[in-house]
Design an enzyme around this catalytic site. Structure first.
Site, PDB file in Angstrom:
ATOM      1  N   ASP A 206       0.823  -1.217   0.000  1.00 31.23           N
ATOM      2  CA  ASP A 206       0.000   0.000   0.000  1.00 31.23           C
ATOM      3  C   ASP A 206       0.856   1.266   0.000  1.00 31.23           C
ATOM      4  O   ASP A 206       2.044   1.231   0.334  1.00 31.23           O
ATOM      5  CB  ASP A 206      -0.870   0.038   1.264  1.00 31.23           C
ATOM      6  CG  ASP A 206      -1.965  -1.005   1.244  1.00 31.23           C
ATOM      7  OD1 ASP A 206      -1.976  -1.854   0.331  1.00 31.23           O
ATOM      8  OD2 ASP A 206      -2.810  -0.957   2.157  1.00 31.23           O
ATOM      9  N   HIS A 347       4.080  -2.169   2.877  1.00 34.77           N
ATOM     10  CA  HIS A 347       4.055  -0.815   2.308  1.00 34.77           C
ATOM     11  C   HIS A 347       5.360  -0.575   1.554  1.00 34.77           C
ATOM     12  O   HIS A 347       6.431  -0.614   2.170  1.00 34.77           O
ATOM     13  CB  HIS A 347       3.890   0.216   3.425  1.00 34.77           C
ATOM     14  CG  HIS A 347       2.628   0.013   4.223  1.00 34.77           C
ATOM     15  ND1 HIS A 347       2.557  -0.911   5.235  1.00 34.77           N
ATOM     16  CD2 HIS A 347       1.398   0.558   4.102  1.00 34.77           C
ATOM     17  CE1 HIS A 347       1.303  -0.908   5.734  1.00 34.77           C
ATOM     18  NE2 HIS A 347       0.599  -0.019   5.060  1.00 34.77           N
TER      19      HIS A 347
END
Ligand code: ZN
Length: 389
Positions: A206, A347
């Site tokens: 993400d 991430h």
């Protein structure tokens, strides 16, 4: 004379290298605890301008944390969001920062802008740029004139109202040549054969892309792995080439909102705006249409469900790679309870995450798993249901 030539050659080498290596990029900070959520994106220009921007962001971030970090007013988390626009035109850079604070105590929304002269290394005011100040004052309130951005074709004034004026209507004192954006929207997506009897996991990333994403996708490609990247719309143009390459390698791109605002707090129109703006920019930049949405901070409600056709995807393994600085810890959290069909959250905005992936993938493979995208995982689950059904 000999000494002079040597100095000249060294200088040339140094200049040559640094010019090629320095690229604009975007800094992303995402934080969450029981009292606050923070989503900050802003450009890094590798010029003196960064000093001004960093100082401002730091001030806002520290004030917000001091004010809301330790308290939870009326059971409501406070939110800080900073979004940006950035244009790099010839010798100039134009940046706007959009600051948004939403808490039980206050709702704040304001803009800070910078117009930077690269050659002379200083900020310019609108008076330095155009002789048409009187005309501009006539069509807007004069407070607007302190906050402005210039992109390829328009001057935008930010005041009580936002006003766009075509550049062609202005007498400019500086030279802004229009830079055409090249868009190549023909990317071939590879065909893959997946055996539904294989054990599989989906790695998901993400908040990117970032300066680390290219290294990550090259590594995954080398290992025959695919992953799913839930990207932010406001980073798509800056990392267009990386995104295209990622798609070409067979990775899946999902939607993670435009600027990481906390979607559950927004009204329906703003939710649609966050999702659709991101769909549009991914489509126009890469030709690819995402099918998946991962809501910001993993928070989901019916307002979000009712305002999108995208499949909403959360996760069942959280590496907490944004919190833990230790690569070892991230690797352990990702691999300790591996199960068929796991969706692992990471991430791609942290260097340590890329280092961790280089240790996670060999473990996953050794345990007999293939890494696939979310859509591939969904497809396999359907086939399995049919086979069992
Ligand atoms: Zn996120």
């Amino acid at each position: 004379m000999y000494k002079k030539i040597v100095t000249l050659i060294i200088l040339l080498i140094v200049c040559g290298c640094s010019k090629k290596d320095i690229k604009n990029n975007i800094n992303t900070t995402i934080e969450e605890n029981s009292n606050i959520v923070i989503g900050i994106n802003y450009p890094i220009t590798n010029t003196k301008l960064d000093k001004y921007i960093n100082k401002e962001i730091e001030k806002i971030y520290n004030n917000f944390k001091e004010k809301y970090g330790n308290f939870n007013y009326l059971n409501n988390k406070s939110e800080l969001n900073i979004d940006y626009t950035f244009t790099d035109i010839n010798n100039y850079m134009s940046v706007a920062l959009f600051i948004y604070i939403d808490s039980s105590k206050e709702t704040t929304d304001y803009v800070i802008t910078y117009f930077y002269d690269k050659k002379n290394q200083k900020l310019l005011s609108l008076k330095d740029i155009t002789d048409d100040i009187d005309m501009l004052e006539d069509i807007t309130d004069s407070t607007n004139l302190n906050k402005f951005t210039i992109d390829n074709d328009k001057l935008t004034l930010y005041g009580t109202n936002i006003i766009d004026i075509p550049i062609s209507d202005l007498n400019l004192k500086i030279n802004i040549n229009k830079v055409e954006k090249t868009k190549n929207v023909n990317i071939e997506i590879p065909n893959k054969v997946i055996d539904p009897t294989d054990k599989m996991v989906a790695l998901t990333f993400d908040d990117g892309p970032s300066i680390y994403t290219e290294e990550l996708i090259e590594y995954l490609n080398k290992e025959g792995c695919n992953a799913t990247f839930f990207v932010l719309g406001n980073k798509v143009e800056m990392y267009a080439d990386v995104l295209k390459k990622s798609i070409k390698y067979g990775n899946e791109i999902g939607n993670h909102s435009y600027n990481h605002k906390w979607l559950i707090k927004l009204n329906e129109e703003s939710i649609r705006d966050q999702i659709n703006k991101t769909q549009d920019i991914i489509k126009s930049t890469t030709g690819y249409t995402p099918k998946l949405l991962r809501p910001t901070y993993g928070s989901i409600n019916n307002k979000i469900r009712n305002n999108t056709d995208l499949d909403i995807v959360l996760w069942n393994v959280d590496t907490l790679d944004w919190k833990y600085k230790s690569v070892k810890k991230i690797v352990s959290r990702a691999t300790r309870n591996l199960k068929d069909g796991n969706i692992i959250l990471m991430h791609d905005i942290h260097k340590r995450t890329i280092e961790a992936v280089k240790k996670i993938v060999p473990i996953i493979k050794e345990k007999g798993y293939t890494c696939v995208t979310i859509s591939e995982l969904n497809e396999v689950n359907l086939i399995r249901e049919e086979l069992n059904g």
